[in-house]
Scaffold this motif. Sequence first.
Motif, PDB file in Angstrom:
ATOM      1  N   ALA A  44       0.831  -1.211   0.000  1.00 15.62           N
ATOM      2  CA  ALA A  44       0.000   0.000   0.000  1.00 15.62           C
ATOM      3  C   ALA A  44       0.862   1.256   0.000  1.00 15.62           C
ATOM      4  O   ALA A  44       0.581   2.208  -0.732  1.00 15.62           O
ATOM      5  CB  ALA A  44      -0.934  -0.006   1.204  1.00 15.62           C
ATOM      6  N   LEU A  45       1.892   1.264   0.827  1.00 13.76           N
ATOM      7  CA  LEU A  45       2.791   2.423   0.881  1.00 13.76           C
ATOM      8  C   LEU A  45       3.403   2.696  -0.489  1.00 13.76           C
ATOM      9  O   LEU A  45       3.423   3.834  -0.959  1.00 13.76           O
ATOM     10  CB  LEU A  45       3.893   2.204   1.923  1.00 13.76           C
ATOM     11  CG  LEU A  45       4.988   3.274   1.981  1.00 13.76           C
ATOM     12  CD1 LEU A  45       4.409   4.621   2.397  1.00 13.76           C
ATOM     13  CD2 LEU A  45       6.099   2.834   2.933  1.00 13.76           C
ATOM     14  N   LEU A  46       3.874   1.641  -1.138  1.00 15.86           N
ATOM     15  CA  LEU A  46       4.478   1.815  -2.461  1.00 15.86           C
ATOM     16  C   LEU A  46       3.431   2.192  -3.514  1.00 15.86           C
ATOM     17  O   LEU A  46       3.734   2.947  -4.438  1.00 15.86           O
ATOM     18  CB  LEU A  46       5.238   0.552  -2.862  1.00 15.86           C
ATOM     19  CG  LEU A  46       6.513   0.287  -2.052  1.00 15.86           C
ATOM     20  CD1 LEU A  46       7.056  -1.104  -2.334  1.00 15.86           C
ATOM     21  CD2 LEU A  46       7.566   1.347  -2.298  1.00 15.86           C
ATOM     22  N   GLU A  56      15.134   1.855   3.537  1.00 14.45           N
ATOM     23  CA  GLU A  56      15.187   2.765   4.685  1.00 14.45           C
ATOM     24  C   GLU A  56      13.946   3.647   4.754  1.00 14.45           C
ATOM     25  O   GLU A  56      13.408   3.903   5.832  1.00 14.45           O
ATOM     26  CB  GLU A  56      16.448   3.636   4.627  1.00 14.45           C
ATOM     27  CG  GLU A  56      17.742   2.883   4.873  1.00 14.45           C
ATOM     28  CD  GLU A  56      18.210   2.023   3.683  1.00 14.45           C
ATOM     29  OE1 GLU A  56      17.696   2.182   2.545  1.00 14.45           O
ATOM     30  OE2 GLU A  56      19.080   1.164   3.904  1.00 14.45           O
ATOM     31  N   ASP A  57      13.478   4.117   3.601  1.00 11.82           N
ATOM     32  CA  ASP A  57      12.253   4.919   3.565  1.00 11.82           C
ATOM     33  C   ASP A  57      11.072   4.100   4.083  1.00 11.82           C
ATOM     34  O   ASP A  57      10.246   4.594   4.865  1.00 11.82           O
ATOM     35  CB  ASP A  57      11.934   5.380   2.138  1.00 11.82           C
ATOM     36  CG  ASP A  57      12.980   6.289   1.537  1.00 11.82           C
ATOM     37  OD1 ASP A  57      13.630   7.048   2.289  1.00 11.82           O
ATOM     38  OD2 ASP A  57      13.153   6.243   0.293  1.00 11.82           O
ATOM     39  N   ILE A  58      10.985   2.860   3.640  1.00  4.27           N
ATOM     40  CA  ILE A  58       9.888   1.976   4.049  1.00  4.27           C
ATOM     41  C   ILE A  58       9.955   1.732   5.552  1.00  4.27           C
ATOM     42  O   ILE A  58       8.947   1.808   6.253  1.00  4.27           O
ATOM     43  CB  ILE A  58       9.935   0.657   3.258  1.00  4.27           C
ATOM     44  CG1 ILE A  58       9.655   0.930   1.773  1.00  4.27           C
ATOM     45  CG2 ILE A  58       8.963  -0.365   3.820  1.00  4.27           C
ATOM     46  CD1 ILE A  58       9.969  -0.219   0.840  1.00  4.27           C
ATOM     47  N   MET A  59      11.167   1.438   6.041  1.00 10.45           N
ATOM     48  CA  MET A  59      11.355   1.200   7.478  1.00 10.45           C
ATOM     49  C   MET A  59      10.877   2.400   8.287  1.00 10.45           C
ATOM     50  O   MET A  59      10.157   2.240   9.283  1.00 10.45           O
ATOM     51  CB  MET A  59      12.844   0.958   7.783  1.00 10.45           C
ATOM     52  CG  MET A  59      13.406  -0.322   7.261  1.00 10.45           C
ATOM     53  SD  MET A  59      15.227  -0.357   7.321  1.00 10.45           S
ATOM     54  CE  MET A  59      15.608   0.339   8.908  1.00 10.45           C
ATOM     55  N   GLU A  60      11.286   3.562   7.866  1.00 11.37           N
ATOM     56  CA  GLU A  60      10.960   4.785   8.591  1.00 11.37           C
ATOM     57  C   GLU A  60       9.467   5.076   8.561  1.00 11.37           C
ATOM     58  O   GLU A  60       8.859   5.372   9.584  1.00 11.37           O
ATOM     59  CB  GLU A  60      11.731   5.961   7.995  1.00 11.37           C
ATOM     60  CG  GLU A  60      11.452   7.285   8.682  1.00 11.37           C
ATOM     61  CD  GLU A  60      12.164   8.428   7.988  1.00 11.37           C
ATOM     62  OE1 GLU A  60      11.508   9.470   7.788  1.00 11.37           O
ATOM     63  OE2 GLU A  60      13.353   8.275   7.643  1.00 11.37           O
ATOM     64  N   GLN A  61       8.876   4.977   7.392  1.00 16.97           N
ATOM     65  CA  GLN A  61       7.471   5.350   7.265  1.00 16.97           C
ATOM     66  C   GLN A  61       6.521   4.363   7.924  1.00 16.97           C
ATOM     67  O   GLN A  61       5.442   4.747   8.376  1.00 16.97           O
ATOM     68  CB  GLN A  61       7.105   5.543   5.790  1.00 16.97           C
ATOM     69  CG  GLN A  61       7.780   6.770   5.203  1.00 16.97           C
ATOM     70  CD  GLN A  61       7.295   7.088   3.810  1.00 16.97           C
ATOM     71  OE1 GLN A  61       6.106   7.023   3.535  1.00 16.97           O
ATOM     72  NE2 GLN A  61       8.220   7.444   2.930  1.00 16.97           N
TER      73      GLN A  61
END
Length: 180
Positions: A44-46, A56-61
């Motif tokens: 969903a995020l992507l 890293e972006d995925i981890m953070e968000q």
Amino acid sequence: MPQEINRPSNPTTPLAEARAQFIHLWGVSGTNWGVSKTLAQVHALLLVSPAALSTEDIMEQLTISRGNASMTVRELLDWGLVYKELRPGERREYFVAEKDMLQVTRCIIRARKRRELDQMKRSLDQLAALPGDPADAEYRAFHATLTEIQQLATVSDKLLTRLMQAEKSWFWNTFLKLFM
């Protein structure tokens, strides 16, 4: 008390809040579809991200671990729902989701068919080959049930194969009209 994971951090605008709600909803729905909540949330995020994201972006968000993010992205790559985006001079890998919903549907059908329906069909074929006495009522009942399930599985297989091959216009104009 452990903090809740898999929820985008600190939405501050109406759009950010809507994105967070969508990601949460997609994740919860994913569990009903037989996939992990995290896998559905990363997808969903992507999906809603206008640009490719790094691990890293995925981890953070989503406030998830590196291992969880990496394994989840690899699984999404295997499903064909996510692609790597190459950036010259970058060591990081970036990922982007397939945004065409018909193609997303095809990828999901292909993966689910391969993992579930094809395996079930092979098992049913092996069970149907079981020798027995046709005069035995239990054998006949067992064999009749297997035959009916095999027929349903064959029809399902053909339908799913057609859906995977369908042109976008046919899918939207013909198939979806059956349900609207």
